[in-house]
Structures are given as structure tokens and as C-alpha cells.
Design an enzyme around this catalytic site. Structure first.
Site, PDB file in Angstrom:
ATOM      1  N   TYR A  67     -30.404 125.644 -47.072  1.00 53.80           N
ATOM      2  CA  TYR A  67     -30.919 124.915 -45.906  1.00 53.80           C
ATOM      3  C   TYR A  67     -32.038 123.968 -46.333  1.00 53.80           C
ATOM      4  CZ  TYR A  67     -32.619 124.052 -41.166  1.00 53.80           C
ATOM      5  OH  TYR A  67     -33.010 123.459 -39.989  1.00 53.80           O
TER       6      TYR A  67
ATOM      7  N   ASP B 139     -19.704 117.742 -30.031  1.00 50.44           N
ATOM      8  CA  ASP B 139     -19.861 119.093 -30.592  1.00 50.44           C
ATOM      9  C   ASP B 139     -18.494 119.663 -30.917  1.00 50.44           C
ATOM     10  OD1 ASP B 139     -20.640 122.025 -30.839  1.00 50.44           O
ATOM     11  OD2 ASP B 139     -22.550 121.220 -30.147  1.00 50.44           O
TER      12      ASP B 139
END
Length: 289
Positions: A157, A43
Site C-alpha cells: 500500500y 465502481d
């Protein structure tokens, strides 16, 4: 024919989960750790990823910018040195901007496409050669029902998740017979920070991160090309596309208020929106370097 088909009780080995610091990624890391896997959380928010890893048995964390191939190489080198080859890759890292498309800034669009599409492609490309050489491996790309159902307020998206699903299905065909399975998991609306400020329900049923994690784990057994969460949503939408005329669909969309992503609670979404904005401004797409 696949050469390896793990049973539900077989430990999954070494598992990499991108975007695993929070939400679906953290729930997935937890589910794999509970099954005895060695879990690596990658991450960009290293502190949060490390905090999540500390709550799990045999879990590790490191910085991973999925949009950067050099970052992938460094991260996987560490994984290999400490835990051996990657058995399972869960491409989960994602960005979800919501709101009017004509108000979307270029930096946010670049970040969304680079994380959701380029990041997933980078991940597959980074692990596939070693998996193919070993004759076994499992890749799960976390797409979205937004990769099948177009929704107002989610244009970029939608574009990224249609791409994620298409790439997953194409890679699955390309590597068929190698022992490597490529599977796509398509959650509907999920109760995570990504959906903060949005009115959930209506056009899509609402699920929890743990529901998605169970579906991801389930692909180890089913090796299914596409799994929606809940499982009935993708087949149902396929029927809608095939048999429902657009004028009828338009009426149905109005009844279920499918424009909710255009009516956000700005205060409730501010924390996530500010974090995405900071990441977007710091992100320089490779094509501009």
C-alpha cells in the site's frame, strides 16, 4: 497560469468519482452533489454505487473497472452522452491490504498496484486530452499520507501511494499552463471499511470521510499540488524527515506504536478482506493477458 479558477460558489459541472459507492468516494459524491454538480459514480460494485447515487440529487452510477482502459472508455462515453464533458475527475478507487508483507499473496499485490496506480493513471489519461482541448479541467488523485510516511504492515500500500503522489506531481508539471490542474489529496487514517480491524490513531491522526471530501472540494479553489488531511500532517512529516535522526524517530515510533497494522482484529476486518480477496482472484493483470 491556469485559465480557469472556479470560485467556491461556482457549480463544478460534471464530476466523476471513482470508487464512489462507499467511504471517501460516497462522501465526495455527496459533497459535490450538494454544490449542484452532476455526479457520476464509477465502481465495480454497481449495485452499491447505484444505491448511493439514488440518495443524491442529479447523480448517476455505472460499472467502472479502473484497471481496464476499455471500461474507462465505455464509462466516459456514457457520461459524455448524458451529461457532457467531464469537468472534474476524482481518482478515489483504492485497495488497502494490511498485515505482514511476507504473508501477502501475489493476487492481492497485483490488485492493489493495479487499482491504486494503474487505475489512477488510466483515469488521468482518459480525461486529459478532452480537458486540455477545452482549456479547463480539474483532477484530484486521492493518495494517502502512506504516500509520504512508511508504515509497518503496509508495504505494498505504501508503494502504491508513493507512486500515486509522484505521478500526481509529475502530471501537474507536465500539464501546467494548459488550464488543467492535477492535485493530490493525502488523508491520514480514515474511519472507513478500508481501515476495519485496525487500531486507528497513534502514528496518524484519525479523520472521517467527510473531512477528506471537504479537502477534495477545497482544491477547486486552492489548486494546491498536495493537501493532507488534516492539513498540518504533511508539513509536519516533512520537518521530521529533514531534522529528526533515524534513531530518535525509531524511539518515537515505538512510543506511538506504529506497528498496529500488523496487529489486526481479523473478525472485524473479515468482511473487507473477503471482498478484496474475491476481487483479487477475479482480477487478471493486463501484463498476464
Amino acid at each position: 497560469m491556469f485559465t480557469h479558477d472556479p470560485t467556491p460558489t461556482e457549480p463544478p459541472g460534471t464530476v466523476v468519482v471513482t470508487g464512489g459507492a462507499r467511504g471517501i468516494g460516497a462522501a465526495t459524491a455527496t459533497a459535490f452533489a450538494a454544490r449542484g454538480a452532476t455526479v457520476w459514480i464509477g465502481d465495480v460494485d454497481t449495485d452499491v454505487a447505484e444505491a448511493t447515487a439514488r440518495t443524491l440529487p442529479n447523480a448517476h452510477a455505472g460499472r467502472l473497472d479502473v484497471t481496464d482502459r476499455a471500461s474507462w472508455a465505455d464509462f466516459l462515453a456514457r457520461v459524455s452522452a448524458e451529461s457532457g464533458p467531464v469537468d472534474v475527475l476524482v481518482n478515489n478507487a483504492g485497495v488497502m491490504p494490511l498485515g505482514a508483507f511476507d504473508a501477502e499473496d501475489e493476487a492481492t499485490r497485483d490488485l492493489t498496484l493495479d487499482v491504486n496506480v494503474r487505475g489512477m493513471l488510466n483515469g488521468m489519461q482518459a480525461v486529459l486530452p478532452a480537458m486540455v482541448a477545452r482549456g479547463r479541467g480539474h483532477i484530484v488523485n486521492v493518495a494517502s499520507m502512506a504516500g509520504m510516511i512508511p508504515l509497518p504492515g503496509m508495504v505494498t500500500y505504501n508503494a502504491s501511494k508513493y507512486a500515486a503522489l509522484g505521478a500526481s506531481l509529475a502530471a501537474r508539471r507536465e500539464y501546467d499552463g494548459t488550464g488543467v490542474a492535477v492535485c493530490a489529496v493525502l488523508p491520514s487514517a480514515v474511519r472507513t471499511e478500508l481501515s476495519s480491524g485496525a487500531q486507528l490513531g497513534g502514528a496518524l491522526p484519525t479523520v472521517d470521510p467527510e473531512d477528506v471530501a471537504r479537502a477534495i472540494i477545497g482544491t477547486l479553489r486552492t489548486r494546491a499540488a498536495r493537501t493532507s488531511v488534516p492539513g498540518w500532517v504533511a508539513p509536519a512529516w516533512t520537518l521530521v524527515e529533514a531534522f529528526v535522526p533515524e534513531p530518535i524517530e525509531r524511539i518515537a515510533r515505538r512510543l506511538i506504536r506504529d506497528r498496529r497494522a500488523l496487529a489486526l482484529d481479523a473478525d472485524a476486518r473479515r468482511g473487507y478482506a473477503d471482498r478484496v480477496r474475491r476481487q483479487a482472484l477475479a482480477h487478471v493483470p493486463e501484463v498476464r493477458r
